[in-house]
Design an enzyme around this catalytic site. Sequence first.
Site, PDB file in Angstrom:
ATOM      1  N   ARG A 112       0.781  -1.231   0.128  1.00 19.63           N
ATOM      2  CA  ARG A 112      -0.098  -0.122  -0.088  1.00 19.63           C
ATOM      3  C   ARG A 112       0.843   1.375   0.056  1.00 19.63           C
ATOM      4  O   ARG A 112       2.142   1.124   0.162  1.00 19.63           O
ATOM      5  CB  ARG A 112      -0.986   0.125   1.256  1.00 19.63           C
ATOM      6  CG  ARG A 112      -0.242   0.019   2.596  1.00 19.63           C
ATOM      7  CD  ARG A 112      -1.256   0.052   3.563  1.00 19.63           C
ATOM      8  NE  ARG A 112      -0.553  -0.071   5.036  1.00 19.63           N
ATOM      9  CZ  ARG A 112      -0.910  -0.015   6.078  1.00 19.63           C
ATOM     10  NH1 ARG A 112      -2.535   0.300   6.084  1.00 19.63           N
ATOM     11  NH2 ARG A 112      -0.274   0.324   7.106  1.00 19.63           N
ATOM     12  N   ASN A 150      -4.951   7.395   4.092  1.00 22.60           N
ATOM     13  CA  ASN A 150      -4.827   6.722   5.438  1.00 22.60           C
ATOM     14  C   ASN A 150      -3.213   6.973   5.670  1.00 22.60           C
ATOM     15  O   ASN A 150      -2.451   6.800   4.983  1.00 22.60           O
ATOM     16  CB  ASN A 150      -5.041   5.134   5.397  1.00 22.60           C
ATOM     17  CG  ASN A 150      -5.017   4.431   6.403  1.00 22.60           C
ATOM     18  OD1 ASN A 150      -5.873   4.718   7.486  1.00 22.60           O
ATOM     19  ND2 ASN A 150      -3.791   3.737   6.795  1.00 22.60           N
ATOM     20  N   GLU A 151      -2.792   7.542   6.837  1.00 25.92           N
ATOM     21  CA  GLU A 151      -1.681   7.795   7.309  1.00 25.92           C
ATOM     22  C   GLU A 151      -0.703   8.554   6.256  1.00 25.92           C
ATOM     23  O   GLU A 151       0.329   7.760   5.791  1.00 25.92           O
ATOM     24  CB  GLU A 151      -1.182   6.473   7.921  1.00 25.92           C
ATOM     25  CG  GLU A 151      -1.825   5.899   9.152  1.00 25.92           C
ATOM     26  CD  GLU A 151      -1.236   4.863   9.806  1.00 25.92           C
ATOM     27  OE1 GLU A 151      -0.434   4.023   9.336  1.00 25.92           O
ATOM     28  OE2 GLU A 151      -1.426   4.786  11.151  1.00 25.92           O
ATOM     29  N   GLU A 316      -7.117   5.112  15.428  1.00 27.99           N
ATOM     30  CA  GLU A 316      -6.651   3.624  15.617  1.00 27.99           C
ATOM     31  C   GLU A 316      -6.256   3.406  17.098  1.00 27.99           C
ATOM     32  O   GLU A 316      -5.073   3.838  17.179  1.00 27.99           O
ATOM     33  CB  GLU A 316      -5.836   3.352  14.528  1.00 27.99           C
ATOM     34  CG  GLU A 316      -6.375   3.445  13.237  1.00 27.99           C
ATOM     35  CD  GLU A 316      -5.475   2.766  12.078  1.00 27.99           C
ATOM     36  OE1 GLU A 316      -4.411   2.189  12.365  1.00 27.99           O
ATOM     37  OE2 GLU A 316      -5.840   3.059  10.963  1.00 27.99           O
ATOM     38  N   TRP A 324       2.658  -7.649  11.560  1.00 24.89           N
ATOM     39  CA  TRP A 324       2.451  -7.948   9.974  1.00 24.89           C
ATOM     40  C   TRP A 324       3.058  -9.376   9.981  1.00 24.89           C
ATOM     41  O   TRP A 324       4.056  -9.822  10.708  1.00 24.89           O
ATOM     42  CB  TRP A 324       3.149  -6.845   9.367  1.00 24.89           C
ATOM     43  CG  TRP A 324       2.407  -5.546   9.090  1.00 24.89           C
ATOM     44  CD1 TRP A 324       1.233  -5.130   9.761  1.00 24.89           C
ATOM     45  CD2 TRP A 324       2.674  -4.564   8.024  1.00 24.89           C
ATOM     46  NE1 TRP A 324       0.850  -4.143   9.149  1.00 24.89           N
ATOM     47  CE2 TRP A 324       1.807  -3.674   8.202  1.00 24.89           C
ATOM     48  CE3 TRP A 324       3.441  -4.677   6.955  1.00 24.89           C
ATOM     49  CZ2 TRP A 324       1.593  -2.364   7.270  1.00 24.89           C
ATOM     50  CZ3 TRP A 324       3.550  -3.375   6.099  1.00 24.89           C
ATOM     51  CH2 TRP A 324       2.522  -2.336   6.244  1.00 24.89           C
ATOM     52  N   GLU A 366      -1.714  -8.396   7.366  1.00 28.19           N
ATOM     53  CA  GLU A 366      -1.850  -7.992   9.042  1.00 28.19           C
ATOM     54  C   GLU A 366      -2.879  -9.009   9.641  1.00 28.19           C
ATOM     55  O   GLU A 366      -3.580  -8.879  10.584  1.00 28.19           O
ATOM     56  CB  GLU A 366      -2.842  -6.739   8.968  1.00 28.19           C
ATOM     57  CG  GLU A 366      -1.919  -5.524   8.571  1.00 28.19           C
ATOM     58  CD  GLU A 366      -2.636  -4.087   8.934  1.00 28.19           C
ATOM     59  OE1 GLU A 366      -3.788  -4.054   9.169  1.00 28.19           O
ATOM     60  OE2 GLU A 366      -1.717  -3.286   8.356  1.00 28.19           O
TER      61      GLU A 366
HETATM   62  C1  GAL Z   1      -1.868   1.460  11.058  1.00 24.11           C
HETATM   63  C2  GAL Z   1      -2.747   1.556   9.487  1.00 24.11           C
HETATM   64  C3  GAL Z   1      -3.701   0.437   9.728  1.00 24.11           C
HETATM   65  C4  GAL Z   1      -3.219  -0.915   9.962  1.00 24.11           C
HETATM   66  C5  GAL Z   1      -2.551  -0.669  11.308  1.00 24.11           C
HETATM   67  C6  GAL Z   1      -1.883  -2.053  11.663  1.00 24.11           C
HETATM   68  O1  GAL Z   1      -0.737   2.116  10.585  1.00 24.11           O
HETATM   69  O2  GAL Z   1      -3.447   2.823   9.697  1.00 24.11           O
HETATM   70  O3  GAL Z   1      -4.424   0.373   8.475  1.00 24.11           O
HETATM   71  O4  GAL Z   1      -2.448  -1.163   9.083  1.00 24.11           O
HETATM   72  O5  GAL Z   1      -1.583   0.250  11.207  1.00 24.11           O
HETATM   73  O6  GAL Z   1      -0.850  -2.201  10.884  1.00 24.11           O
END
Ligand code: GAL
Length: 681
Positions: A112, A150-151, A316, A324, A366
């Site tokens: 991604r 996202n991020e 989050e 991962w 994940e």
């Molecule tokens: C964050 C991300 C999520 C998920 C989570 C766990 O950085 O926004 O989509 O990937 O970490 O890795």
Amino acid sequence: MSYLLNGDRIIMGTDYYPEHWDSPLWEEDLDRMLDTGIEVVRVAEFAWSKFEPREGEYDFDFFDGFLALCERKGMRVIFCTPTATPPAWLTEQYPEVLNARMDGVLYRHGARRHYNYNSSVYQRFVSDIVTRLAEHYGPHPAVIGWQIDNEINCETNEFYSESDTAAFREFLKAKYGTVGELNRAWGTVFWNQTYTAWGEVHVPRTTLSGATNPHEVLDYKRFVSDSACRWAKLQSDILRRYIKPDDFITTNGIFGDLDNHRMAEESLDFMTYDSYPNMAYGLDPRFVGNRRLKDRQAGISLSEVRALQGRFGIMEQQSGANGWNTAMAAPTPRPGQITLWTMQSIAHGADYISYFRWRTATMGTEIYWHGILDYSGRDNRRLAEVRDIAGKLRAVSELAGSKYRAEVGILETYDNRWDAELDAWHRLVETTSREGIFSAAQYSHTPVDFVYLREGSTAKELAPYKLLFYPHAVIVNERHAALLRAYVEQGGTLVLGCRAGYKDETGQCVQTRLPGLLQELTGTDVTEYTLIAPEEGRIFADWGGTQIEAAVFTDELSPLGDARVLARYTNSYYRGVPALIEKRTGAGRTLYFGGAFTEETARVFLEKLGVFAPERETVELPECCELAVREKNGEKYYFLLNYSREEARCELKQELRNLYTGERLSGELVLPGYGTAVLKA
Ligand code: GAL
């Protein structure tokens, strides 16, 4: 009034991926969430192909179905733009949208964030999908707000595609006008790097020994930040045209080489943050960080988010193990830790908590990054804990909208943060002092804020802080020097560490005496300086009988005019030379210290300068506990957070009310392992 962060109550949500589950599960999931106390879901940040399965073919049925169910159940939705994961049809057909490694190899489909911000082709596709989603879902009654991408700048903050080189040239043309000016600013006469035409200028490329021109790298970091900010604005400008007036726009930050203040001001109603304190207990040394602070390090990032606008949410929040399948392994939170980390976020100013994620993914990278529920979705201990947290959040809801209270600040600028990344000497002192000062503040129960000096910063904004550390003010400009003077004149105490004022905004070294533009304010002349060689051992200075360590580096100081020497080095060849100088200006004072700040050294500064443990008349805590204070309408809310597995004994010196239970408490308060309390007078 936006649904979240309206100062009314603290709200709980979760991150949900309807595309990962068979649709018959949705209803059961939503019912269980609502029953647990979760009233918001964030969706769709990686779901582009669900909306545009093939170029130009749109299909909204899938999320229409999910949102209709949310509406029926009363679940609120944060909708995301899905631009962090372009579809395979897009990257295959238009590889120019991809980001590249420094050596030019493209990052391919399969992970991604593999796109670049500057491809006009990608910008066109993104404008199109964001417009269609905003048009379609903007008016939806279940939707309360939007997350962009996202991020932004996570995974990588380096971009080396051809579009980036083209955009970098435009950025530099706008900044310097001529190649001659660029040559001057980058000091290209050194090592014969002189450019004769814009076409010769590139984003940093692979060089022998990796030693790219540092002035170029500093501008490149500014360019990456500019690209990311424009990226967010491209999307927010579109969203604003279609979304309901009360709905908010956010993104989940915060990452490197990004002026988050600018991004938030230009494009967001507020910032949200992704908090995973459990990384500190992981097996991968790259993510463990400071071994003493462990999960308390998350407080550094939470304070950085708070520095943006004061108010924020957590998009989050850790609720399970990290991992991962390729990296980052950390255990399942122990009983109580989800609560502890939730209260840590709230203590630092969050009024919205969204748990990542509802169900743990059964496929993909994940599978070990656990959510509240495991693969089967059965009831478990973590769900029970989240349900218990919901009760606690209801009990403390009155503190929503209150502000974190600190009398001590740590000054930063984006230029200095970025310079510390590219400059090995600067990095050494900066990392030592940042952790040193933060740790001293944590363990002494002295709340601190990060405070950014920016273009429009005013002395009034600095006035609430009795003491400001500016640990290593390496790059200084006239404006910031004047602002620091105004802060001191109005009564503030400014503490500077070694290496101040030796670079200008290009990153080149000044030829004036050090600390350059800060010489008058500090009343200090730095006559010589050195890194501390390992064989020197530890270097100390004597400050009125107290030994303070000057870590990493020593500036040899000499007082100017009426400045006073407060401490002198006690060892090495500069034994007896001034190490700490105080200069009074107006109603305040500036202290220049010749070293970097260890935890013990920073603690001495907090004590001697009268800002140590400001709440000690109300509550005393052991080191394993954090104290944070939020304040609203003159009322203080005390957060006591026990990061240890063992119980912790605190001492309440006045009667306080436990907001979880309503009981009035005084004297000894025993927090169980990982226990938390929120108290009010
Ligand atoms: C964050 C991300 C999520 C998920 C989570 C766990 O950085 O926004 O989509 O990937 O970490 O890795």
